[in-house]
Design an enzyme around this catalytic site. Structure first.
Site, PDB file in Angstrom:
ATOM      1  CB  SER A  26      -1.161   0.366   1.049  1.00 56.49           C
ATOM      2  OG  SER A  26      -1.747   1.274   1.848  1.00 56.49           O
TER       3      SER A  26
ATOM      4  CE1 TYR B 102      -3.877  -1.859   5.757  1.00 56.46           C
ATOM      5  CE2 TYR B 102      -3.373   0.649   5.207  1.00 56.46           C
ATOM      6  CZ  TYR B 102      -4.026  -0.601   4.637  1.00 56.46           C
ATOM      7  OH  TYR B 102      -3.143  -0.799   2.599  1.00 56.46           O
TER       8      TYR B 102
END
Length: 93
Positions: free
Chosen positions: A62, A73
């Site tokens: 990501s 995250y």
């Protein structure tokens, strides 16, 4: 050619709260899902790739791993990317 694609988008999780509000359980859940799963799958794939004599593991992570975002995250995705960088036999990025 044996190719294994490990996608962070297929095995990713996040808990929407401020980083200072995370419990150890929250942190462990995110790191286990987002990093450890990719790490352990690559361990399992290694003998198959080595036996084939030619293969690749492709990590899809990501953009959160390379930009500053204030949640766990992003740290987990950055960990995946750093693991790839340090464990790769080929130049990446």
């Amino acid at each position: 050619l044996l190719m294994i694609i490990l996608s962070g988008y297929n095995a990713g999780t996040s808990i929407p709260k401020e980083a200072t509000k995370f419990t150890m359980e929250d942190f462990s859940t995110i790191m286990t899902t987002n990093f450890e799963s990719a790490y352990h799958l690559s361990q399992l794939a290694h003998p198959l790739l080595k036996a084939s004599g030619n293969g690749n593991i492709i990590f899809i992570s990501s953009v959160a791993g390379v930009i500053a975002l204030p949640f766990i995250y992003a740290s987990s995705k950055g960990t995946v990317q750093y693991f790839l960088l340090k464990s790769s036999s080929k130049k990446v990025f």
